[in-house]
Design a protein around this motif. Sequence first.
Motif: not given
Length: 435
Positions: A143-152
């Motif tokens: 979608g236009p606004s996306a989540f991106l995990s960079v740290q866990e």
Amino acid sequence: MSAPKTYHVKSFGCQMNVYDGERMGELLAADGMTAVGQDDADLVVLNTCHIRDRATHRVYSEIGALRREDGSKPMVALAGCVAQAEGEAARSRTKDIDIVVGPQAYHRLGELVTQAAAGRRAIDTSMPAASKFDALPARRKSGPSAFLSVQEGCDKFCTYCVVPYTRGAEISRPFEAVMDEARALIDSGAVELTLLGQNVNAWGDEAQGLHHLIAALDKLPGLARIRYTTSHPNDMAEGLIAAHRDVEKLMPYLHLPVQSGSDRILKAMNRSHSRDSYLRLIDRVRAARPDIALSGDFITGFPGETEDDFAQSLTIVDEACYSAAFSFAYSSRPGTPAATMPDHVDPATGLERLHRLQAAIAARQHAFNRASVGKTCQILIERRGKLPGQWLGKSPWLQSVHVIGDHAIGDLIDVTLVAAGPNSLTGERILAKAA
Ligand code: SAH
Ligand code: SF4
Ligand code: F3S
């Protein structure tokens, strides 16, 4: 049980779980399965949250509700933080669980499905050193606004919190892996990226902090907005603060949980910041970006919290001038240090304090919204509103803004904010002047 052909993933809890849920869906789709509604799915993945007692209890009623009228049930995969915390024990609570898979092992979901279909034990709650991300299919839809995990993960061990146990130690994804995924998401339609991590501002690759990643993302064509969440006050590096001044695509919004306004309670929580160091930190952030919208998290009724401690949480809401905040009544979690602390607060008192705190936060939020009236800004259209011709977008300060007009999801449009309610604003489109 035959091999499932259709699936449904249902996520609870934080944004990291939403991200994981999307990736599990992509993985099952890459294995040839089709996404369908929960009632029609051969496989239902419950991607669960363990943060508070109520979240965990809900899982077992959800599982019960998966039984269908004819007594049959889909293949059930318990994923997420409850799966990690309970492991094999979850299956002794109910026979309806076929697969247990933890948040660091879900790249193996496809194999576990095959094992379960063959009637074999299907459980993986390992926390492999190798990154699960490398084993996941590339991003193709956004979608236009996306989540991106960079740290866990988390090494902070706040005394009330299960996350260090369910998500494991802090790890950062490598710079190039994040950039590749960012490019794939932008190619698939994302114009806004929200970088995610349990302590996202602890992200680092070869001594480079999160602001280096943000600076590199800023240069990607097609990307209009960058956000990140959640941050810990102790990892708020000078470079990241400066990025709020220097990086145009970085939105003026910071979620910085404080948890309590009382030094005594902060110490018992092992937060390793004080009321004063927190307030001085936000002064520095505001010096870099005066219009920044600040939000936070609070817990009421932590063991030993007196009325005087709580009063200091109320006053910090006003001193910090939040634009929004999340607040929760303390929930005692098995295995955490706080669970065995003396002086547990009566739950009714914790709830009553929560309601007073929420009233103070709501008043702040409304004041912040009112102070925005008259400003011009861009909003990113995310969905249709309830009225005909109405759309709902997000301001740079993460406020919901209603606007009427001929728009589409993903449009970035210039508006003047003309009216403010407690939870949203009204915008009017600024039309380009005729030459
Ligand atoms: N890593 C993030 C988010 C952790 S979970 C952070 O440090 O802020 C999200 C929020 O849930 C926390 O900020 C805290 O306010 C709340 N929380 C965590 N454990 C809790 C508990 N045992 N009872 C009530 N609220 C809790
Ligand atoms: Fe939990 Fe504290 Fe870690 Fe946040 S910083 S995830 S509240 S232990
Ligand atoms: Fe819940 Fe796990 Fe997120 S416990 S808040 S889903 S990290």
